[in-house]
Write a protein that holds these residues in place. Structure first.
Motif, PDB file in Angstrom:
ATOM      1  N   ALA A   1      14.677   7.678  -2.121  1.00  0.00           N
ATOM      2  CA  ALA A   1      14.457   8.119  -0.837  1.00  0.00           C
ATOM      3  C   ALA A   1      13.203   7.068  -0.163  1.00  0.00           C
ATOM      4  O   ALA A   1      13.491   6.889   1.106  1.00  0.00           O
ATOM      5  N   ALA A   2      12.256   7.047  -1.133  1.00  0.00           N
ATOM      6  CA  ALA A   2      11.262   6.367  -0.565  1.00  0.00           C
ATOM      7  C   ALA A   2      11.461   4.879  -0.390  1.00  0.00           C
ATOM      8  O   ALA A   2      11.223   4.250   0.761  1.00  0.00           O
ATOM      9  N   GLU A   3      12.440   4.172  -1.117  1.00  0.00           N
ATOM     10  CA  GLU A   3      12.806   2.986  -1.079  1.00  0.00           C
ATOM     11  C   GLU A   3      13.762   2.757   0.120  1.00  0.00           C
ATOM     12  O   GLU A   3      13.453   1.809   0.967  1.00  0.00           O
ATOM     13  N   SER A   4      14.532   4.001   0.439  1.00  0.00           N
ATOM     14  CA  SER A   4      15.210   3.834   1.691  1.00  0.00           C
ATOM     15  C   SER A   4      14.362   3.701   3.006  1.00  0.00           C
ATOM     16  O   SER A   4      14.847   3.153   3.880  1.00  0.00           O
ATOM     17  N   PHE A   5      13.447   4.707   3.071  1.00  0.00           N
ATOM     18  CA  PHE A   5      12.597   4.770   4.116  1.00  0.00           C
ATOM     19  C   PHE A   5      11.732   3.460   4.093  1.00  0.00           C
ATOM     20  O   PHE A   5      11.800   3.027   5.392  1.00  0.00           O
ATOM     21  N   HIS A   6      11.262   2.777   3.051  1.00  0.00           N
ATOM     22  CA  HIS A   6      10.677   1.553   3.457  1.00  0.00           C
ATOM     23  C   HIS A   6      11.459   0.568   3.916  1.00  0.00           C
ATOM     24  O   HIS A   6      11.062  -0.241   4.753  1.00  0.00           O
ATOM     25  N   LEU A   7      12.737   0.374   3.721  1.00  0.00           N
ATOM     26  CA  LEU A   7      13.906  -0.434   4.013  1.00  0.00           C
ATOM     27  C   LEU A   7      13.875  -0.213   5.554  1.00  0.00           C
ATOM     28  O   LEU A   7      13.811  -1.292   6.485  1.00  0.00           O
TER      29      LEU A   7
ATOM     30  N   ALA B   1       0.794  -1.163   0.040  1.00  0.00           N
ATOM     31  CA  ALA B   1       0.015   0.002   0.015  1.00  0.00           C
ATOM     32  C   ALA B   1       0.913   1.313   0.038  1.00  0.00           C
ATOM     33  O   ALA B   1       0.586   2.168  -0.743  1.00  0.00           O
ATOM     34  N   LEU B   2       1.887   1.151   0.847  1.00  0.00           N
ATOM     35  CA  LEU B   2       2.902   2.603   0.855  1.00  0.00           C
ATOM     36  C   LEU B   2       3.536   2.476  -0.461  1.00  0.00           C
ATOM     37  O   LEU B   2       3.601   3.779  -1.113  1.00  0.00           O
ATOM     38  N   GLN B   3       3.882   1.590  -1.344  1.00  0.00           N
ATOM     39  CA  GLN B   3       4.577   1.717  -2.393  1.00  0.00           C
ATOM     40  C   GLN B   3       3.631   1.918  -3.652  1.00  0.00           C
ATOM     41  O   GLN B   3       4.069   2.825  -4.438  1.00  0.00           O
ATOM     42  N   MET B   4       2.530   1.502  -3.598  1.00  0.00           N
ATOM     43  CA  MET B   4       1.439   2.061  -4.567  1.00  0.00           C
ATOM     44  C   MET B   4       1.042   3.575  -4.221  1.00  0.00           C
ATOM     45  O   MET B   4       0.971   4.464  -5.566  1.00  0.00           O
ATOM     46  N   ALA B   5       1.016   4.053  -3.106  1.00  0.00           N
ATOM     47  CA  ALA B   5       0.751   5.374  -2.932  1.00  0.00           C
ATOM     48  C   ALA B   5       1.978   6.321  -3.433  1.00  0.00           C
ATOM     49  O   ALA B   5       1.585   7.297  -4.046  1.00  0.00           O
ATOM     50  N   ILE B   6       3.063   5.814  -3.324  1.00  0.00           N
ATOM     51  CA  ILE B   6       4.168   6.508  -3.874  1.00  0.00           C
ATOM     52  C   ILE B   6       4.363   6.514  -5.288  1.00  0.00           C
ATOM     53  O   ILE B   6       4.399   7.639  -5.916  1.00  0.00           O
ATOM     54  N   ALA B   7       4.055   5.411  -5.929  1.00  0.00           N
ATOM     55  CA  ALA B   7       3.929   5.063  -7.455  1.00  0.00           C
ATOM     56  C   ALA B   7       3.105   5.782  -8.018  1.00  0.00           C
ATOM     57  O   ALA B   7       3.082   6.230  -9.363  1.00  0.00           O
TER      58      ALA B   7
END
Length: 102
Positions: free
Chosen positions: A31-37, A13-19
């Motif tokens: 930056a989003a990928e780093s945050f998700h990690l 859901a977080l990745q879809m919201a960003i994409a």
């Protein structure tokens, strides 16, 4: 469904919201990928959630109370984001005051 499934749903859901937000650069995505990690390693994988609602609430609380306020970030010179933001705002205010005085 189990904890891993809930964590995967929250992450998706977080990745879809960003994409779905258009006009972002590759650096925004990094930056989003780093945050998700960080979110997954430091919080989701260490906690269990009974429901998606519980996961959303606890993750949002962790972000607001710890990640944004206390966790130190290397990109901010080892300072927590709230402190780093305050330093930037103070520097901008000083620059604005100098500009008006000149």
């Amino acid at each position: 469904m189990g904890e891993r499934h809930d964590a995967a749903l929250v992450s998706a859901a977080l990745q879809m919201a960003i994409a779905t937000r258009g006009g972002q650069s590759a650096l925004d995505n990094a930056a989003a990928e780093s945050f998700h990690l960080v979110l997954k390693v430091e919080y989701i994988h260490r906690h269990g959630f009974a429901t998606r609602t519980e996961a959303r609430l606890k993750i949002a609380t962790w972000i607001a109370d710890f990640y944004d306020m206390k966790r130190r970030h290397s990109a901010a010179g080892g300072k927590p984001p709230a402190e780093f933001e305050w330093i930037i705002q103070e520097a901008r205010a000083r620059t604005d005051r100098k500009g008006r005085a000149a």
